[in-house]
Motif scaffolding. Structure first.
Motif, short mmCIF file in Angstrom:
data_model
loop_
_atom_site.label_atom_id
_atom_site.label_comp_id
_atom_site.label_asym_id
_atom_site.label_seq_id
_atom_site.Cartn_x
_atom_site.Cartn_y
_atom_site.Cartn_z
N UNK A 197 15.64 -39.85 -38.86
CA UNK A 197 14.88 -40.70 -37.94
C UNK A 197 13.62 -40.01 -37.45
N UNK A 198 12.62 -40.81 -37.15
CA UNK A 198 11.36 -40.31 -36.60
C UNK A 198 11.63 -39.47 -35.36
N UNK A 199 10.85 -38.40 -35.21
CA UNK A 199 10.96 -37.56 -34.03
C UNK A 199 11.88 -36.37 -34.18
N UNK A 200 12.65 -36.30 -35.27
CA UNK A 200 13.49 -35.13 -35.51
C UNK A 200 12.61 -33.98 -35.99
N UNK A 201 12.92 -32.77 -35.56
CA UNK A 201 12.22 -31.58 -36.07
C UNK A 201 12.93 -31.16 -37.35
N UNK A 202 12.20 -31.19 -38.47
CA UNK A 202 12.83 -30.96 -39.77
C UNK A 202 12.06 -29.93 -40.59
N UNK A 203 12.77 -29.36 -41.54
CA UNK A 203 12.15 -28.47 -42.53
C UNK A 203 12.86 -28.72 -43.85
N UNK A 204 12.07 -29.07 -44.88
CA UNK A 204 12.61 -29.30 -46.21
C UNK A 204 12.43 -28.05 -47.05
N UNK A 205 13.46 -27.73 -47.87
CA UNK A 205 13.33 -26.59 -48.78
C UNK A 205 14.29 -26.73 -49.95
N UNK A 206 13.99 -25.96 -50.98
CA UNK A 206 14.85 -25.82 -52.15
C UNK A 206 15.02 -24.32 -52.38
N UNK A 223 12.23 -24.33 -57.89
CA UNK A 223 13.14 -23.38 -57.25
C UNK A 223 12.41 -22.55 -56.20
N UNK A 224 13.10 -22.29 -55.09
CA UNK A 224 12.61 -21.42 -54.00
C UNK A 224 11.37 -21.98 -53.30
N UNK A 225 11.24 -23.30 -53.31
CA UNK A 225 10.15 -23.98 -52.63
C UNK A 225 10.55 -24.27 -51.18
N UNK A 226 9.58 -24.34 -50.30
CA UNK A 226 9.82 -24.74 -48.92
C UNK A 226 8.51 -25.11 -48.25
N UNK A 227 8.62 -25.83 -47.16
CA UNK A 227 7.43 -26.17 -46.38
C UNK A 227 7.70 -25.93 -44.92
N UNK A 228 6.67 -25.89 -44.09
CA UNK A 228 6.86 -25.61 -42.66
C UNK A 228 7.65 -26.71 -41.94
N UNK A 229 8.15 -26.37 -40.76
CA UNK A 229 8.78 -27.38 -39.91
C UNK A 229 7.78 -28.47 -39.59
#
Length: 123
Positions: free
Chosen positions: A88-97, A46-52
């Motif tokens: 897809x490759x090349x998208x700027x993404x950020x994963x989080x919970x 819970x409440x985890x996240x990583x950088x873009x």
């Protein structure tokens, strides 16, 4: 001697983390030294996240339980248990919970996940 046409994974590589996230790579560069694809089982607390980041690989996420918030080129997308997404490759993404329960999911990267091709931004 005939070479086997399969590889059974009995001991996935557990990626060392400092943020409480479980990452078990079953196939890929860290576990089987294969670069064509990677497959990893993950549990985000819970409440985890990583950088873009802006990866050089396609990534499929299949959520087993919980839900995952993904920012994709500025758009917020929630992927819930029983759903999947291809980014897809090349998208700027950020994963989080950002939720109060764990999120369990599988990730498939093509080509394989490689830390040098993720391009994580500094927070």
């Amino acid at each position: 001697m005939n070479e086997k046409k399969y590889l059974k994974q009995t001991k996935p590589f557990r990626v060392p983390t400092t943020d409480g996230k479980l990452i078990e790579e079953h196939f890929g560069l860290a576990s089987t030294h294969t670069g064509g694809f990677s497959v990893a089982h993950m549990v985000a607390p819970p409440h985890w996240g990583e950088p873009h980041q802006t990866p050089e690989f396609d990534e499929i996420t299949i959520v087993l339980r919980g839900r995952k918030l993904i920012e994709i080129d500025g758009e917020e997308v929630v992927v819930e248990a029983g759903e999947s997404i291809l980014i897809k490759a090349g998208a700027r993404i950020r994963y989080s919970n950002p939720y109060n329960e764990e999120t369990e999911y599988w990730s498939v990267c093509v080509p394989a996940f490689d830390i040098s091709s993720v391009h994580r931004e500094e927070e």
